[in-house]
Write an enzyme that holds these catalytic residues in place. Sequence first.
Site, PDB file in Angstrom:
ATOM      1  N   HIS A 209       0.845  -1.191   0.000  1.00  0.00           N
ATOM      2  CA  HIS A 209       0.000   0.000   0.000  1.00  0.00           C
ATOM      3  C   HIS A 209       0.885   1.247   0.000  1.00  0.00           C
ATOM      4  CE1 HIS A 209       1.255   0.375   4.181  1.00  0.00           C
ATOM      5  NE2 HIS A 209       0.994  -0.923   4.281  1.00  0.00           N
ATOM      6  N   GLU A 283      -2.401  -7.846   6.905  1.00  0.00           N
ATOM      7  CA  GLU A 283      -1.060  -7.839   7.479  1.00  0.00           C
ATOM      8  C   GLU A 283      -0.974  -8.821   8.652  1.00  0.00           C
ATOM      9  OE1 GLU A 283       1.885  -7.865   7.254  1.00  0.00           O
ATOM     10  OE2 GLU A 283       2.724  -5.850   7.397  1.00  0.00           O
TER      11      GLU A 283
END
Length: 448
Positions: A209, A283
Amino acid sequence: MGTRPTVKPELAAKPCPIGAPLVVTIVGLPCRGKSLAAHKVARHLNWRGHSAKVFNVESAATADTLREISLFFKESNNVAIIDGMHLTRQSRQLLATFCSEKVFHHLLIEFSCTDKCLRENIDDTVAFYHNLDQNVDWERRLRESNELHSALFEACSPLEGPLITVNNSEDARLHSITARGVLGAIQTAILGVLAIPVIRHRTFYLSRHGESDYNVLGRIGGDADLSPRGMKYAERLARQLGGPGSAPDCPKPKLIWTSELRRTIRTVQNIPGPRTAIKDLNEIDAGICEGLTYEEIQERFPQEFAWRDQDKFKYRYPHGESYLDLLQRVDSVVQALLANTDVLVVSHQAVLRCIMAYFKGTRPDDVPYINVPLHTLLIVRSYGYDFEVETVPLKVECVDTYRIQPKNCSTTRTTADALTTVPAHFDAPIAQPPPAMVASSQATTTIS
């Protein structure tokens, strides 16, 4: 001298169902996709922590091949894949006897393919050899080889041992697989790998990201939004992959996969294409350390911080995950990737380390130290049974989140020793620039 007594099958020693090594014999005519599949299986097993190697033989295994395999197993390796044709029952019996005498597991994998797949395989092979020598009619040579070997081929019988038969096709509707006598975790894992069609020419786009507010502050985990620089990266990535301002001939992903967290979803918001938020791409769960900086972890949980540095791959955050857990979690993602092409995956540092480990052939213990920088597009292309990775920095400023293992990992180390490799970060979020300044920057910036 007397004759050697025959051992009755029911009295023969059986390999340990857990610990004994496995010999995989590849069977099939030329240009059936055997080598591609053999190396795909080895890559997957090594990625999952086994120690597998492909032994290439021209036609069938020889006594020298068996000696090499015996030495390979003595060095604590556990899967030998013999990539050859093994067209006759006699050539396969040599391996069956070897495995029986050495008390190894034995698995046969027989390959065939659809007519369309065979033509494409021959075309690919001809193109490869044509680059090496243009004076040979490689297509004629391959077709003659197929005709010659077809007359010798004796199909495998289930009585020869555990058997997987694969009819290769890139079309999932035509690709088929059957199994008889397959037992144990490793053989079952091989069965799962072979069940997915092998697409020869694949391209994947992987990216973290854009920089998040937590990245700026040095905090781990959480569900932070993009920083101003992270939003700029999202715009730059969109221009690279078919979004607003992109060139007509730029690549355009057919599928877009993100995690469920805001920072990945925001990163792809301007990239056209069907998208899916996938939980397995979230994550690594830092448990009680979620949202903390490394300095705060050292202050509150110094022992945990040291234990993680000692074995970052196996260490599990209390109430969280380890890289070992994560590797198992992303297995389904990798297998789904391999059944597609032109997929964009936008995820997180730890997750992409596990995915990149598959394509790079990285051993598990080294996975936590793969460098996956922010604001960088990774383009993965298949090259035969290997992969090439092109790193494309998109030149948007950001923090560096990469942390190497410190030299001192003792639980009695000082705070200074514990924090010696912690990346620099800011104590406050980066201010959003005025709208006029953002517009000016967008008007003058070009993608390199």
